[in-house]
Design an enzyme around this catalytic site. Structure first.
Site, PDB file in Angstrom:
ATOM      1  N   HIS A 141       1.224   3.910   2.052  1.00 39.39           N
ATOM      2  CA  HIS A 141       1.635   4.678   3.225  1.00 39.39           C
ATOM      3  C   HIS A 141       3.148   4.891   3.166  1.00 39.39           C
ATOM      4  CE1 HIS A 141      -2.097   3.907   5.976  1.00 39.39           C
ATOM      5  NE2 HIS A 141      -2.215   4.998   5.261  1.00 39.39           N
ATOM      6  N   HIS A 163       0.864  -1.184   0.000  1.00 40.72           N
ATOM      7  CA  HIS A 163       0.000   0.000   0.000  1.00 40.72           C
ATOM      8  C   HIS A 163       0.900   1.234   0.000  1.00 40.72           C
ATOM      9  CE1 HIS A 163       1.089  -0.475   4.173  1.00 40.72           C
ATOM     10  NE2 HIS A 163       0.488   0.651   4.520  1.00 40.72           N
ATOM     11  N   ASP A 183       5.699   4.738   5.114  1.00 42.92           N
ATOM     12  CA  ASP A 183       6.709   3.844   5.669  1.00 42.92           C
ATOM     13  C   ASP A 183       6.905   2.572   4.835  1.00 42.92           C
ATOM     14  OD1 ASP A 183       4.130   3.115   6.485  1.00 42.92           O
ATOM     15  OD2 ASP A 183       4.798   2.175   8.338  1.00 42.92           O
ATOM     16  N   HIS A 184       6.199   2.475   3.704  1.00 43.25           N
ATOM     17  CA  HIS A 184       6.354   1.312   2.827  1.00 43.25           C
ATOM     18  C   HIS A 184       6.866   1.676   1.433  1.00 43.25           C
ATOM     19  CE1 HIS A 184       4.321  -1.591   5.542  1.00 43.25           C
ATOM     20  NE2 HIS A 184       3.869  -0.455   6.035  1.00 43.25           N
ATOM     21  N   HIS A 202       7.368  -5.319  10.964  1.00 44.29           N
ATOM     22  CA  HIS A 202       6.593  -4.082  11.109  1.00 44.29           C
ATOM     23  C   HIS A 202       6.265  -3.798  12.583  1.00 44.29           C
ATOM     24  CE1 HIS A 202       3.332  -1.105  10.293  1.00 44.29           C
ATOM     25  NE2 HIS A 202       4.066  -0.849   9.224  1.00 44.29           N
ATOM     26  N   ASP A 232       0.412  -4.672   7.522  1.00 45.12           N
ATOM     27  CA  ASP A 232      -0.536  -3.563   7.611  1.00 45.12           C
ATOM     28  C   ASP A 232      -1.968  -4.019   7.334  1.00 45.12           C
ATOM     29  OD1 ASP A 232       2.027  -2.287   7.656  1.00 45.12           O
ATOM     30  OD2 ASP A 232       0.959  -0.403   7.328  1.00 45.12           O
ATOM     31  N   HIS A 275      -6.922  -2.489   5.867  1.00 47.54           N
ATOM     32  CA  HIS A 275      -6.141  -1.455   6.538  1.00 47.54           C
ATOM     33  C   HIS A 275      -6.879  -0.133   6.370  1.00 47.54           C
ATOM     34  CE1 HIS A 275      -2.716   0.239   8.438  1.00 47.54           C
ATOM     35  NE2 HIS A 275      -2.175   0.782   7.365  1.00 47.54           N
TER      36      HIS A 275
END
Length: 306
Positions: A62, A60, A64-65, A267, A209, A138
């Site tokens: 976001h 996805h 932090d990915h 994570h 996530d 999520h």
């Protein structure tokens, strides 16, 4: 086949923990699953070259990915890459890649092929394997991935073939392809007489996530190696549910129900120092005794079962 955990943290990078990213190497192919901040650092320390990555699979969008991806795209242009780089992910991944290229004025001299996907679906395939995406739940559209190999042919028994008077040469090849042949006495010899039962391929799964869903276990069933989010301890279960994440115990429940051979959590919330991660591990092992903690630059070999 082997997996490298390039980063195991969630939300924000820490001095000792990069953000979530896993690299899978299979027969010379390199597949990257997510690319959080710090991905390039781990690749460099493991002496793995960015230009060798065949495809990137994003769970996805976001930050932090995906914040490690622009650097990978730019670096690959500095090392004479000519092969296409395939990028797969849910809606917004194409916009993120294109906007990053424009805003950062990237010099890209190789093809980048971005595919937005709608899970469940098969997103990529090659000789003897395929990669499938499946839906997670999520705060924005998110998917998990499995790489699954097709069954391998059974083992050929040359001694038995000679006993049955099948001479060395093309006839052996036909038997291994599943074709019946005629031996030197004019008698039919069937493949099952000289070839053992088909042998299972390997399976790798990547899940991060998402809130806990029983359906995840069905998707990752029988995985040789499962990388699964275990972000919080039991006392944060309400917070995990609110933010649509999982606890370590829930990750272990998936591993147990899916009968996976090996599972490592990933994570982690930045609230836990590395020393405190044993809390997550102990809670997970109450459900799935073989649970492990992933660590930055951890290498996991994924062998054939036989």
């Amino acid at each position: 086949m082997e997996a490298f955990v390039l980063g195991c943290g969630g939300m924000m990078p820490l001095p000792y923990r990069h953000l979530t990213s896993v690299l899978l190497r299979r027969d010379g192919d390199l597949f990257l699953f997510d690319g959080g901040e710090g991905t390039q650092v781990s690749l460099r320390r493991l002496n793995i070259k960015c230009k060798k990555i065949n495809a990137i699979f994003v769970s996805h969008t976001h930050a932090d990915h995906v914040t490690g991806l622009p650097g990978i795209l730019m670096l690959s242009a500095q090392v004479d890459r000519t092969e296409p780089l395939y990028i797969f992910g849910p809606p917004k991944i194409a916009e993120y890649i294109e906007t990053s290229r424009k805003v950062l004025d990237m010099y890209i001299n190789y093809p980048i092929v971005v595919n937005e996907i709608k899970a469940p679906c098969t997103v990529y395939g090659g000789d003897g394997f395929y990669i499938r995406a499946f839906p997670l739940e999520h705060t924005k559209t998110c998917v998990g991935y499995t790489l699954e190999e097709l069954d391998r042919p059974g083992e050929f028994n040359p001694e038995e073939a000679l006993k049955l008077k099948v001479p060395r040469g093309p006839l052996w090849g036909k038997l291994q392809k599943g074709e019946s042949v005629i031996n030197s006495d004019g008698v039919e010899v069937k493949p099952e007489q000289v070839v053992g039962k088909a042998r299972s391929g390997r399976k790798f799964s990547f899940v991060t996530d998402t809130m806990y869903l029983p359906s995840i276990a069905k998707e990752v069933q029988g995985s040789d190696f499962l990388v699964c989010e275990g972000m919080f301890a039991d006392d944060c279960e309400d917070q995990a549910k609110e933010k649509k994440h999982m606890t370590a115990r829930q990750a272990a429940t998936i591993a147990r129900d899916a009968n996976v051979k090996r599972m490592a959590m990933i994570h982690y919330s930045p609230r836990y120092t590395d020393r405190e991660l044993d809390l997550l591990l102990n809670q997970a092992r109450e459900v799935y005794p073989n649970a492990e903690l992933s660590r930055d630059r951890m290498r996991v070999e994924i062998p054939y079962e036989d």
